[in-house]
Design a protein around this motif. Sequence first.
Motif, PDB file in Angstrom:
ATOM      1  N   TYR A 178       0.792  -1.245   0.000  1.00  0.00           N
ATOM      2  CA  TYR A 178       0.000   0.000   0.000  1.00  0.00           C
ATOM      3  C   TYR A 178       0.821   1.291   0.000  1.00  0.00           C
ATOM      4  O   TYR A 178       0.347   2.316  -0.454  1.00  0.00           O
ATOM      5  CB  TYR A 178      -0.927   0.025   1.210  1.00  0.00           C
ATOM      6  N   ASN A 179       2.034   1.266   0.541  1.00  0.00           N
ATOM      7  CA  ASN A 179       2.752   2.533   0.735  1.00  0.00           C
ATOM      8  C   ASN A 179       4.004   2.685  -0.125  1.00  0.00           C
ATOM      9  O   ASN A 179       4.147   3.661  -0.837  1.00  0.00           O
ATOM     10  CB  ASN A 179       3.125   2.714   2.219  1.00  0.00           C
ATOM     11  N   SER A 180       4.893   1.707  -0.056  1.00  0.00           N
ATOM     12  CA  SER A 180       6.183   1.882  -0.741  1.00  0.00           C
ATOM     13  C   SER A 180       6.124   1.531  -2.223  1.00  0.00           C
ATOM     14  O   SER A 180       7.083   1.776  -2.957  1.00  0.00           O
ATOM     15  CB  SER A 180       7.243   1.009  -0.068  1.00  0.00           C
ATOM     16  N   ASN A 181       4.997   0.940  -2.651  1.00  0.00           N
ATOM     17  CA  ASN A 181       4.840   0.520  -4.062  1.00  0.00           C
ATOM     18  C   ASN A 181       5.803  -0.582  -4.470  1.00  0.00           C
ATOM     19  O   ASN A 181       6.007  -0.834  -5.662  1.00  0.00           O
ATOM     20  CB  ASN A 181       4.993   1.708  -5.030  1.00  0.00           C
ATOM     21  N   GLU A 182       6.407  -1.246  -3.487  1.00  0.00           N
ATOM     22  CA  GLU A 182       7.366  -2.306  -3.796  1.00  0.00           C
ATOM     23  C   GLU A 182       6.716  -3.428  -4.610  1.00  0.00           C
ATOM     24  O   GLU A 182       7.281  -3.913  -5.588  1.00  0.00           O
ATOM     25  CB  GLU A 182       7.903  -2.869  -2.469  1.00  0.00           C
TER      26      GLU A 182
END
Length: 199
Positions: A70-74
């Motif tokens: 959800y956050n780092s787009n990894e």
Amino acid sequence: MSHPTHTTKKKIVVFASGSGTNAENIIKYFQKLPDASVVAVFSNKRSAKVLQRAHDLNVKALHFDRDALYNSNEVLHILEDINPDLIVLAGFMLIFPQDILNRFPNKIVNIHPALLPKYGGKGMYGMNVHKTIIQNKEKESGISIHFVNENYDEGEVIFQAKTEILGEDTPETLAEKIHKLEYKHFPEIIQQLLQKKPQ
């Protein structure tokens, strides 16, 4: 019969949160076919049995946490590197983020153990679904394979298969019937979607 050498194998990525029997079934189905294969299995649970199943079948198994999704787009970046032709959710419990949906339009499908739009949405997964259906004395249930959008179980339905519910059925026996439908139809529908020409 010779195949033209320029045809590349279609790539499938599977997301699963649990034991991964559907994922294993899909991997084995495509291992027998020349034109597509499961190249990676992703799970948001480090202890999920699906990771071991993938590893045992020589498929790359990747664990990620919520931040990577959800956050780092990894997760998005790894998917972009793989560039799959289809992303398959097989018992995956998290909602898919908008940036992945936008990047892979009409390439993400899910299977749901009921006849949508009934018995879908938040909390409706696994045995919860079967228990509710039995309690409500439904006469039939089944599976729904659908495209994924930003809401649980609300994307366009691609395929449904039904099974009759008998008076003596329990949530457990219904689960067995549903599993049989999943194992039979899910790989076939994935194969059909891969063979369709892009719009």
